[in-house]
Every structure is written in C-alpha cells, then in structure tokens.
Design an enzyme around this catalytic site. Structure first.
Site, PDB file in Angstrom:
ATOM      1  CB  THR A  65      -8.798  13.572 -20.046  1.00  0.00           C
ATOM      2  OG1 THR A  65      -8.661  12.878 -18.654  1.00  0.00           O
ATOM      3  CG2 THR A  65      -8.293  12.374 -21.160  1.00  0.00           C
TER       4      THR A  65
ATOM      5  CB  CYS B  79      -4.746  -3.399 -11.682  1.00  0.00           C
ATOM      6  SG  CYS B  79      -4.943  -4.119 -10.081  1.00  0.00           S
TER       7      CYS B  79
ATOM      8  CB  THR C 203     -25.201  21.105 -26.161  1.00  0.00           C
ATOM      9  OG1 THR C 203     -26.036  21.428 -27.773  1.00  0.00           O
ATOM     10  CG2 THR C 203     -26.208  21.831 -25.327  1.00  0.00           C
TER      11      THR C 203
ATOM     12  CG  HIS D 196     -13.585  14.669 -10.984  1.00  0.00           C
ATOM     13  ND1 HIS D 196     -12.666  13.267 -10.355  1.00  0.00           N
ATOM     14  CD2 HIS D 196     -12.863  14.750 -11.998  1.00  0.00           C
ATOM     15  CE1 HIS D 196     -11.997  12.943 -11.187  1.00  0.00           C
ATOM     16  NE2 HIS D 196     -11.906  13.832 -12.322  1.00  0.00           N
TER      17      HIS D 196
ATOM     18  CB  SER E  11     -10.602  18.232 -13.662  1.00  0.00           C
ATOM     19  OG  SER E  11     -11.478  17.310 -13.650  1.00  0.00           O
TER      20      SER E  11
ATOM     21  CD  GLN F 232      -4.529  15.442  -8.071  1.00  0.00           C
ATOM     22  OE1 GLN F 232      -5.029  15.822  -7.212  1.00  0.00           O
ATOM     23  NE2 GLN F 232      -5.160  14.585  -8.707  1.00  0.00           N
TER      24      GLN F 232
HETATM   25  C1  LIG Z   1      -2.811  15.306 -12.823  1.00  0.00           C
HETATM   26  C2  LIG Z   1      -3.883  14.811 -13.561  1.00  0.00           C
HETATM   27  N1  LIG Z   1      -4.294  15.150 -14.708  1.00  0.00           N
HETATM   28  C3  LIG Z   1      -5.327  14.716 -15.566  1.00  0.00           C
HETATM   29  C4  LIG Z   1      -6.296  13.978 -14.805  1.00  0.00           C
HETATM   30  C5  LIG Z   1      -7.718  13.854 -15.418  1.00  0.00           C
HETATM   31  O1  LIG Z   1      -8.490  14.528 -15.123  1.00  0.00           O
HETATM   32  P1  LIG Z   1     -10.161  14.254 -15.428  1.00  0.00           P
HETATM   33  O2  LIG Z   1     -10.512  12.879 -14.649  1.00  0.00           O
HETATM   34  O3  LIG Z   1     -10.936  15.404 -15.385  1.00  0.00           O
HETATM   35  O4  LIG Z   1     -10.009  13.752 -16.924  1.00  0.00           O
HETATM   36  C6  LIG Z   1      -6.129  13.661 -13.427  1.00  0.00           C
HETATM   37  C7  LIG Z   1      -7.009  12.845 -12.852  1.00  0.00           C
HETATM   38  O5  LIG Z   1      -6.747  11.905 -12.266  1.00  0.00           O
HETATM   39  C8  LIG Z   1      -4.957  13.991 -12.927  1.00  0.00           C
HETATM   40  O6  LIG Z   1      -4.570  13.808 -11.430  1.00  0.00           O
END
Ligand SMILES: Cc1ncc(COP(=O)(O)O)c(C=O)c1O
Length: 412
Positions: A76, A336, A250, A211, A209, A189
């Site tokens: 994000t 939702c 930091t 996670h 990202s 993704q």
């Molecule tokens: C295509 C895409 N962009 C951005 C994000 C946001 O990533 P983050 O959770 O690392 O901010 C996601 C996560 O759901 C995603 O699937």
C-alpha cells in the site's frame, strides 16, 4: 492422512510466515537490535549488515540493483509512493492548476492503487480507468489506445488479487518506454511466485509485499529504476532521509530481514512450488466443474496465477456457501461495505452480473497446502452446493425451465 482443520485457502489475502523466515528474523529482535542509522558503533553496523543482505536478496528476486530497492511498510505504501511520487515529479502543470498530467490505470486494480489515483484526480490530474473484458486481461493494445501526449504515468497490476489474471506487463513496459511514459506495476500477487526481471521487462517502479510471499506483515518494497531512464519521485514520508530520502523513518530491521529471507526462499523454490500449486488448482477446478453444474471459473483460462481460483456457483449465495464450509477459510465475491453486501467491484468490473458475483468464492492455495486438503475441500464444497441448491427456490425454478434473469421481482 487426516486433514487438520481449519484449512487455509486464502493465501492471496496473506500467507503464514515460513519458519525459516522467522528463524532469520529472531536475532534482530534481541542481540542484533541496533539502529542501522547508527554509523559509529558495532550495533548499528551489525543491523546495517542484515539490511544490506535483505536488500541484495530482494534485488536478486526481481533482477534489480541493490540501490534500487526502497523498503516500505508494504505494498500500500509502495503504491502510494510510486503513484503520488511520480505524478508530482513528472507533472505538466504546477500544483493547484488543472491539466497537471494524464494517468492510466484499470478499474479492477487494488484500492491501494485506485485510491491514490482518485486523490490525484481531485488535485488536477486526469485519470483514465481501463475496463477489461470478461477475461479480466489488460493488454498492451488497451494501453496504447489510451496513451495521450500528456500521459505521464501508467500504473497496472501484474496479476489480479481476486481472479489471478496475468496482464501483458512486459509488452506494456516496452510501450511505455517507447513513449517516454513512467510505468509502475503493483506486483504484490506476482513477485515471489513468478520469475521477474524488471530490466528486461522495462519496468520503472514495482511494488511488492512481505506477507504475500511467506514473509512478515508490515514490510514491503518499491523498486525504483536508476538507469535508462533514471526515475525520480517526490517523497511522501519526510524526515530523517532514510532510503535515499524516499522513505524516512527508522528501518523495520526485523521485518526487512524477514522480507529478504522470504525473497531468497521464493527465488529458490518458486518453480517447483508453482508446478505443485498449478496441479492442485487444476484438480480443484476440474473436479468441482465435473461434479456440479452451473459452475464458472472466473478470469482468463490460461493467463492466470497458479495458486488463485475464483469460482461462481450458480444459484448459491457465496456467503451461505462460506458458512456451510466453515472449516475451509476462503474469500467470497462480496465485500461487506456499510450495511449491505456489495458484490466485488472486480467481478462487476469485468462484466459479471450481480448474481454470479454474489455466488463466487476465491480460493488461494499456498506453500503448505496439501493434496489431502484439496480433496477434502472438493468433497465439502460439492456437498454444500448440492444441499444449498436443494433449498434454493431459484434453482427449482431454473430446473422447471423458468429464465430467472427475466423475472420481474415485486418490491413490498
Ligand atoms: C494487488 C494488491 N496490491 C496491494 C495490496 C496491499 O498490500 P499490503 O497489505 O502490503 O499493504 C494487496 C494486498 O491485499 C494486493 O493484493
């Protein structure tokens, strides 16, 4: 072999941390806790070493140079920095005026791209939202038709998070470079699942990202091209000047070390992992379509990530199906929002009607998914769909030959 419940089929939402990643991170919480910005003692140097290794591992995963990796808090933030930072840097007219420049994106991007674009629209930029066809694919031709003389930025995701469709990113990159337009891709993704070469594919800015690739949450990175062309951005978080001034604060050393280790593991294992996941996803799709009628797999038939499937089960509410298969954690095609259940804007965006969008489930498999879990899910979902359809008046009407799309519903 017995299946341990609940089963996790929502890897597109987030992945568990790989234990090898956790192991690499642990010393940085305790003994190696220094601030990498502390240049004058060994605690700082030691922690800086961890960050440097992670930068190398991340750069290696996507074919970048170390200096081109800017660590952020996730995709994000990386998307916000790329989109707002490039728009402000390459704008055609001063802030406060209209006609500051044209941006191209797509109506089914993640909100972390759409919302920054909407913000830019409010402050004088003009944004085109491309609308893919039913297969969800974004082609270079679509971008070519939308590019104008005042286009400054194209931002298009590499693979969609809801339907897994893979866009024509190398072709779009080439087009943007030929036209001198900055090109950003949200590769959240994609990275860690598919081979990536930012140089060859003409990408200027790329977000990923931790996670989503078996690393920790709250950490990610933006690749910023330094040569041919050198891309510059206006910083969005200002302060101590870390990360070449692009992202002050930091550094999240433990997270960064974890992201680096996750990147290294993905690079080593992605090819075998992808083959395995593709076979499992295919079995899931084939068995469900064989056993049940009125099942539609959404998104492009082949140009799709190995681990994501989005399936509509006609005459069923996705939410009811989710409740009926509580032991399997999946996502539904409804989001939702406030009091109402809105069908997913991604499915609507590719022209899927409200009924099928409401009846869809996204299942996303991962590194620790087993064949037994897939077989268990196939059985449970088929049983639940049959049961729910037995209770569905719409399905009865359909069986009696009534076209339910033509019914005039009476509101009371
Ligand atoms: C295509 C895409 N962009 C951005 C994000 C946001 O990533 P983050 O959770 O690392 O901010 C996601 C996560 O759901 C995603 O699937």
């Amino acid at each position: 072999m017995s299946v341990k419940l609940p089963i996790y089929f929502d890897h597109a939402a987030t992945t568990p941390c790989d234990p090898r990643v956790v192991e690499a991170m642990l010393p940085y919480f305790t003994e190696k806790f220094g601030n990498p910005g502390s240049r004058n003692h060994s605690f700082g140097w030691e922690s800086e070493e961890g960050v440097s290794l992670a930068r190398r591992q991340c750069a290696d995963l996507i074919g970048a140079d170390d200096k081109e990796i800017i660590f952020t808090s996730g995709s994000t933030e990386a998307n916000n920095l790329a989109i707002k930072g490039a728009a402000e840097m390459y704008q055609k007219a001063p802030a406060g005026s209209t006609g500051r420049g044209h941006i191209i994106t797509v109506n089914i991007e993640h909100k972390a791209v759409l919302d920054p674009c909407k913000r830019l629209e409010k402050v004088g930029f003009d944004v085109t939202y491309l609308e893919p066809e039913r297969d969800g694919l974004v082609t270079a031709k679509m971008v070519e038709d939308a590019i104008r003389d005042d286009t400054i930025l194209v931002t298009i995701m590499w693979a969609n998070n809801e339907i897994g469709t893979i866009n024509e990113i190398p072709e779009i990159g080439k087009l943007c470079h030929d036209r001198g337009v900055v090109f950003h891709t949200d590769a959240t993704q994609w990275v860690g699942k598919m081979p990536t070469d930012v140089k060859k594919d003409n990408i200027d800015l790329l977000s990923f990202s931790g996670h989503k690739m078996y690393g920790p949450k709250g950490v990610g990175a933006l690749y910023v091209r330094r040569r041919k062309p050198r891309i510059r951005l206006v910083a969005q978080v200002e302060g101590g000047g870390q990360e070449r001034g692009y992202r002050s604060g930091t550094l999240n050393v433990t997270g960064i070390v974890g992201l680096g280790k996750a990147a290294e593991l993905c690079k080593q294992e992605m090819d075998t992992e992808r083959e395995r996941l593709l076979a499992m996803r295919r079995r899931l799709e084939t068995r469900l379509t064989e056993r049940l009628d009125h099942v539609v797999v959404n998104g492009h038939a082949d140009k799709r990530l190995a681990h994501i499937t989005n399936i509509s089960f006609g005459f069923i509410e996705g939410e009811s199906l989710m409740m009926a298969v509580k032991d399997i954690s999946v996502s539904s095609g409804s989001a939702c929002t406030s009091a109402s259940l809105e069908p997913s804007y991604v499915l609507k965006g590719i022209g899927i009607g409200d009924d099928l969008a409401h009846s869809s489930l996204r299942m996303s498999l991962g590194r620790f998914t087993t064949d037994e879990e897939v077989d268990f899910a196939i059985d449970k979902i088929s049983e639940a769909v049959v049961k729910l359809r037995e209770l569905s008046p719409l399905y009865d009407m359909h069986k009696e030959g009534i076209d339910i799309t033509k019914i005039q519903w009476q509101a009371h």
